[in-house]
Design a protein around this motif. Sequence first.
Motif, mmCIF file in Angstrom:
data_model
loop_
_atom_site.group_PDB
_atom_site.id
_atom_site.type_symbol
_atom_site.label_atom_id
_atom_site.label_comp_id
_atom_site.label_asym_id
_atom_site.label_seq_id
_atom_site.Cartn_x
_atom_site.Cartn_y
_atom_site.Cartn_z
ATOM 1 N N PRO A 429 0.824 -1.218 0.000
ATOM 2 C CA PRO A 429 0.000 0.000 0.000
ATOM 3 C C PRO A 429 0.859 1.268 0.000
ATOM 4 N N SER A 430 0.184 2.399 -0.313
ATOM 5 C CA SER A 430 0.853 3.700 -0.358
ATOM 6 C C SER A 430 0.067 4.682 0.495
ATOM 7 N N MET A 431 0.777 5.647 1.108
ATOM 8 C CA MET A 431 0.117 6.616 1.980
ATOM 9 C C MET A 431 0.732 8.011 1.775
ATOM 10 N N GLU A 432 -0.131 9.011 1.753
ATOM 11 C CA GLU A 432 0.327 10.388 1.868
ATOM 12 C C GLU A 432 0.430 10.724 3.352
ATOM 13 N N ILE A 433 1.447 11.516 3.712
ATOM 14 C CA ILE A 433 1.700 11.830 5.121
ATOM 15 C C ILE A 433 1.315 13.283 5.364
ATOM 16 N N PHE A 434 0.477 13.509 6.361
ATOM 17 C CA PHE A 434 0.094 14.856 6.780
ATOM 18 C C PHE A 434 0.543 15.059 8.221
ATOM 19 N N ALA A 435 0.998 16.268 8.527
ATOM 20 C CA ALA A 435 1.455 16.577 9.883
ATOM 21 C C ALA A 435 0.896 17.926 10.304
ATOM 22 N N TYR A 436 0.638 18.061 11.600
ATOM 23 C CA TYR A 436 0.254 19.366 12.140
ATOM 24 C C TYR A 436 1.534 20.150 12.362
ATOM 25 N N HIS A 437 1.714 21.216 11.581
ATOM 26 C CA HIS A 437 2.959 21.957 11.626
ATOM 27 C C HIS A 437 2.901 23.011 12.727
ATOM 28 N N PRO A 438 3.803 22.954 13.718
ATOM 29 C CA PRO A 438 3.745 23.895 14.837
ATOM 30 C C PRO A 438 4.011 25.341 14.443
ATOM 31 N N MET A 439 4.724 25.582 13.340
ATOM 32 C CA MET A 439 4.994 26.958 12.909
ATOM 33 C C MET A 439 3.817 27.536 12.133
ATOM 34 N N LEU A 440 3.186 26.700 11.288
ATOM 35 C CA LEU A 440 2.054 27.170 10.481
ATOM 36 C C LEU A 440 0.723 27.067 11.214
ATOM 37 N N LYS A 441 0.695 26.286 12.302
ATOM 38 C CA LYS A 441 -0.530 26.080 13.087
ATOM 39 C C LYS A 441 -1.647 25.459 12.240
ATOM 40 N N LYS A 442 -1.283 24.530 11.349
ATOM 41 C CA LYS A 442 -2.290 23.852 10.541
ATOM 42 C C LYS A 442 -1.717 22.542 10.018
ATOM 43 N N TRP A 443 -2.612 21.676 9.468
ATOM 44 C CA TRP A 443 -2.186 20.401 8.886
ATOM 45 C C TRP A 443 -1.663 20.644 7.477
ATOM 46 N N VAL A 444 -0.495 20.063 7.180
ATOM 47 C CA VAL A 444 0.100 20.208 5.848
ATOM 48 C C VAL A 444 0.595 18.843 5.383
ATOM 49 N N GLU A 445 0.610 18.652 4.050
ATOM 50 C CA GLU A 445 1.176 17.419 3.498
ATOM 51 C C GLU A 445 2.695 17.513 3.563
ATOM 52 N N VAL A 446 3.330 16.509 4.142
ATOM 53 C CA VAL A 446 4.776 16.569 4.344
ATOM 54 C C VAL A 446 5.532 15.483 3.584
ATOM 55 N N GLY A 447 4.836 14.522 2.963
ATOM 56 C CA GLY A 447 5.571 13.492 2.246
ATOM 57 C C GLY A 447 4.686 12.388 1.726
ATOM 58 N N ASN A 448 5.338 11.390 1.132
ATOM 59 C CA ASN A 448 4.657 10.232 0.574
ATOM 60 C C ASN A 448 5.379 8.982 1.064
ATOM 61 N N SER A 449 4.667 7.862 1.132
ATOM 62 C CA SER A 449 5.284 6.656 1.692
ATOM 63 C C SER A 449 4.595 5.419 1.137
ATOM 64 N N GLY A 450 5.185 4.268 1.436
ATOM 65 C CA GLY A 450 4.576 3.009 1.030
ATOM 66 C C GLY A 450 5.532 1.845 1.210
ATOM 67 N N MET A 451 5.071 0.650 0.782
ATOM 68 C CA MET A 451 5.883 -0.575 0.814
ATOM 69 C C MET A 451 6.163 -0.993 -0.626
ATOM 70 N N PHE A 452 7.445 -1.196 -0.941
ATOM 71 C CA PHE A 452 7.805 -1.558 -2.306
ATOM 72 C C PHE A 452 7.100 -2.861 -2.709
ATOM 73 N N ARG A 453 6.589 -2.881 -3.950
ATOM 74 C CA ARG A 453 5.820 -4.017 -4.453
ATOM 75 C C ARG A 453 6.723 -5.256 -4.625
ATOM 76 N N PRO A 454 6.181 -6.446 -4.423
ATOM 77 C CA PRO A 454 6.974 -7.665 -4.657
ATOM 78 C C PRO A 454 7.493 -7.751 -6.093
ATOM 79 N N GLU A 455 6.722 -7.217 -7.070
ATOM 80 C CA GLU A 455 7.163 -7.232 -8.455
ATOM 81 C C GLU A 455 8.483 -6.484 -8.644
ATOM 82 N N MET A 456 8.760 -5.543 -7.762
ATOM 83 C CA MET A 456 10.021 -4.805 -7.815
ATOM 84 C C MET A 456 11.133 -5.557 -7.081
ATOM 85 N N MET A 457 10.817 -6.173 -5.948
ATOM 86 C CA MET A 457 11.843 -6.762 -5.096
ATOM 87 C C MET A 457 12.298 -8.148 -5.566
ATOM 88 N N LEU A 458 11.367 -8.982 -6.038
ATOM 89 C CA LEU A 458 11.702 -10.369 -6.364
ATOM 90 C C LEU A 458 12.667 -10.492 -7.543
#
Length: 522
Positions: A429-458
């Motif tokens: 699966p893949s996930m977008e990462i959101f964080a509450y930014h203490p300087m902006l005082k609001k939720w912002v998108e900070v990155g992207n993440s996931g688990m590499f597919r078996p089709e890539m690793m094998l």
Amino acid sequence: AIVSPGQLAARVPAMDDAALEKALLLAVSVGDVTSDEFAEQSGVDHKKVIGLMKSLEASALVRSSAVDRSALALTPESETYIVDGSPEAQAFHAVPADGCSLAEFKQAVSKTVAEVGFKQAMQSKWLGMVKGGEPRVERKVDAINEDTCQTQLKLIQEGKAGDIDPKDLESLIKKRKLVKQDTWKVYVISKGAEFSLERKKQPTDLTREMLQDGTWRDETFKAYNLVPGAGAMPSGGHVHPLLKVRQQFRETFLQLGFAEMPTNNFVESGFWNFDTLIQPQMHPARDAHDTFFMKTPAVANRAPEDYVERVKTMHEVGGHGSIGHQYAWKRAEADKNILRTHTTAVSARCLHKLAKDGFKPAKYFSIDRVFRNEAVDRTHLAEFHQVEGVICDKNLTLGDLIGVLHQFFARLGMTQLRFKPAFNPYTEPSMEIFAYHPMLKKWVEVGNSGMFRPEMMLPMGMPPDVNVIAWGLSLERPTMIMYGIDNIRDLFGSKMQLGSVKNNPFCRLGLIEQTETVKATQ
């Protein structure tokens, strides 16, 4: 009258250097000496006296204090008016008693007299213009009682500017620019700490002769100029805001036990940048409007052939439960050289090497430049920096990824995270990462993440029970937020001001207390 040094006339034959030095020291022995007056009396240029004074100051024979002087002087233009009369007077005398046409008047006088002189003569009510079919210039008085402008210029030439009305004087200086204010410095020279009527040359070195005859005991040697800070301080280097934030990211990864991947190859083949990530060759990201393709060399692929064949098979028919992308994979497309679009190509190389050398758990990170063929605006550039973290181990799960992300971002000062399902071609699966930014005082998108597919690793040769979790974010976005920069072109590129590099504040990323990190991961 005050006369500037440049206007001093020589009154006596010029002295040689030795005689001038002796005369100056003799004059100072009697009392304080003013440099311009001494230069006038000695018949030498004022600058020569200043040079001698500084030389004597270096030996502490004299000391000096600067005094600002100023005087009014005529411009070359105004000097001609003393002889020929002011422009308004010349304009008056150019008009016959019975008048003349405006065209005849302009033809008879210079441009300055026709414009400035005529205007001043009309203001003084000496001349007037009669409008009609053909404009005429006529006298309004029979004669000029006094050429006031000429009289005032003569007073200034004689050094009697104090006799002129201040308003008239200001008009001559600022409005009509016939008079200029000359300014210069003179020096009051007095006795120094080591004053004497004759300068004794101080030896700079201890010689063999001095040692032999013992004269070194009575000598006063010239001091060496070894005073710290006596010269101009060299300008030190300054760290760019991006490099400050990059270093904090790097230290955060190293503190968490990650190893840095080599990212020195900006040029990648399409194989490592796309194909190893099981990104199909018809994917829009591989088009010219999203990727920079190299002209020379246009192709290169040093991947092992057996690995290339396994990747090709995974694309065309799949394997290990996957049906692949069901298309004819082309080697020519994979061999095209491009500017890498992400540092995940570096991760693919390292994971392939890890599998080839014999798998063992590993944690990698990279921070470096990537390139996208995007339209440049206030938030996008054609090149930017990507931060990427990768963990490879057996039986990793999505929960492990979430835990690592909490720990990683907590060290950056963001302890509140949210995750949103997303799609990436090479993670599931893949996930977008959101964080509450203490300087902006609001939720912002900070990155992207996931688990590499078996089709890539094998195809790399990884064991089936090995999973890889990864996440990435840009370096520019947190830097812009931290330093309050609204336009990315003010941060990176030719439009960035050097002053902002020299004066940017300390980077506060990575300074969160360890207790906050522990609290965030509980």
